[in-house]
Design a protein around this motif. Structure first.
Motif, PDB file in Angstrom:
ATOM      1  N   SER A  16      33.006  51.542 -17.579  1.00  0.00           N
ATOM      2  CA  SER A  16      31.614  51.095 -17.730  1.00  0.00           C
ATOM      3  C   SER A  16      30.707  51.701 -16.675  1.00  0.00           C
ATOM      4  O   SER A  16      29.493  51.626 -16.806  1.00  0.00           O
ATOM      5  CB  SER A  16      31.547  49.574 -17.636  1.00  0.00           C
ATOM      6  N   THR A  17      31.279  52.256 -15.625  1.00  0.00           N
ATOM      7  CA  THR A  17      30.474  52.868 -14.567  1.00  0.00           C
ATOM      8  C   THR A  17      30.227  54.328 -14.915  1.00  0.00           C
ATOM      9  O   THR A  17      31.149  55.058 -15.267  1.00  0.00           O
ATOM     10  CB  THR A  17      31.183  52.759 -13.212  1.00  0.00           C
ATOM     11  N   GLU A  22      27.785  53.796  -8.862  1.00  0.00           N
ATOM     12  CA  GLU A  22      28.166  52.594  -9.613  1.00  0.00           C
ATOM     13  C   GLU A  22      29.655  52.305  -9.468  1.00  0.00           C
ATOM     14  O   GLU A  22      30.056  51.148  -9.346  1.00  0.00           O
ATOM     15  CB  GLU A  22      27.832  52.756 -11.098  1.00  0.00           C
ATOM     16  N   TYR A  25      30.202  50.923  -6.000  1.00  0.00           N
ATOM     17  CA  TYR A  25      29.662  49.566  -5.963  1.00  0.00           C
ATOM     18  C   TYR A  25      30.618  48.587  -6.650  1.00  0.00           C
ATOM     19  O   TYR A  25      30.933  47.525  -6.107  1.00  0.00           O
ATOM     20  CB  TYR A  25      28.289  49.549  -6.634  1.00  0.00           C
ATOM     21  N   PHE A  36      29.954  39.949  -8.942  1.00  0.00           N
ATOM     22  CA  PHE A  36      28.597  39.644  -9.382  1.00  0.00           C
ATOM     23  C   PHE A  36      28.498  39.533 -10.900  1.00  0.00           C
ATOM     24  O   PHE A  36      27.738  38.751 -11.417  1.00  0.00           O
ATOM     25  CB  PHE A  36      27.614  40.704  -8.901  1.00  0.00           C
ATOM     26  N   GLY A  37      29.253  40.329 -11.635  1.00  0.00           N
ATOM     27  CA  GLY A  37      29.249  40.261 -13.085  1.00  0.00           C
ATOM     28  C   GLY A  37      28.243  41.162 -13.759  1.00  0.00           C
ATOM     29  O   GLY A  37      28.137  41.156 -14.983  1.00  0.00           O
ATOM     30  N   ASP A  38      27.488  41.953 -12.998  1.00  0.00           N
ATOM     31  CA  ASP A  38      26.539  42.859 -13.624  1.00  0.00           C
ATOM     32  C   ASP A  38      27.227  44.068 -14.245  1.00  0.00           C
ATOM     33  O   ASP A  38      26.708  44.655 -15.180  1.00  0.00           O
ATOM     34  CB  ASP A  38      25.460  43.301 -12.639  1.00  0.00           C
ATOM     35  N   ILE A  39      28.405  44.426 -13.752  1.00  0.00           N
ATOM     36  CA  ILE A  39      29.214  45.482 -14.351  1.00  0.00           C
ATOM     37  C   ILE A  39      30.579  44.878 -14.662  1.00  0.00           C
ATOM     38  O   ILE A  39      31.212  44.277 -13.802  1.00  0.00           O
ATOM     39  CB  ILE A  39      29.393  46.682 -13.400  1.00  0.00           C
ATOM     40  N   THR A  40      31.010  45.036 -15.896  1.00  0.00           N
ATOM     41  CA  THR A  40      32.354  44.589 -16.285  1.00  0.00           C
ATOM     42  C   THR A  40      33.031  45.729 -17.029  1.00  0.00           C
ATOM     43  O   THR A  40      32.378  46.491 -17.751  1.00  0.00           O
ATOM     44  CB  THR A  40      32.304  43.350 -17.191  1.00  0.00           C
TER      45      THR A  40
END
Length: 75
Positions: A16-17, A22, A25, A36-40
């Motif tokens: 997903s990055t 990213e 991060y 944080f859950g903004d990227i899964t």
């Protein structure tokens, strides 16, 4: 560990990055178990790998703190 994991996230085509930043991060957030859950991640392998990265982060930080505490303890 963080740099190795971010490389795996970056070079996997199903990740997903999209950028190296990213990936770095996401690796830092996974390693420190902030989540944080903004990227899964969407694939099973990358989800399992990020879970193992979180577990290794817990163990390594625990070992670091235990070593630091034993060095500062006065007998």
């Amino acid at each position: 560990m963080i740099l190795l994991s971010s490389g795996i996230y970056y070079f996997n085509e199903k990740s997903s990055t999209q950028t190296l930043i990213e990936s770095l991060y996401f690796s830092i957030v996974s390693f420190t178990t902030l989540g944080f859950g903004d990227i899964t991640q969407k694939t099973g392998f990358l989800r399992l790998f990020s879970a193992l990265e979180s577990l290794s982060g817990l163990v390594l930080m625990g070992l670091f703190l235990a070593g630091y505490a034993s060095k500062t303890k006065c007998y």
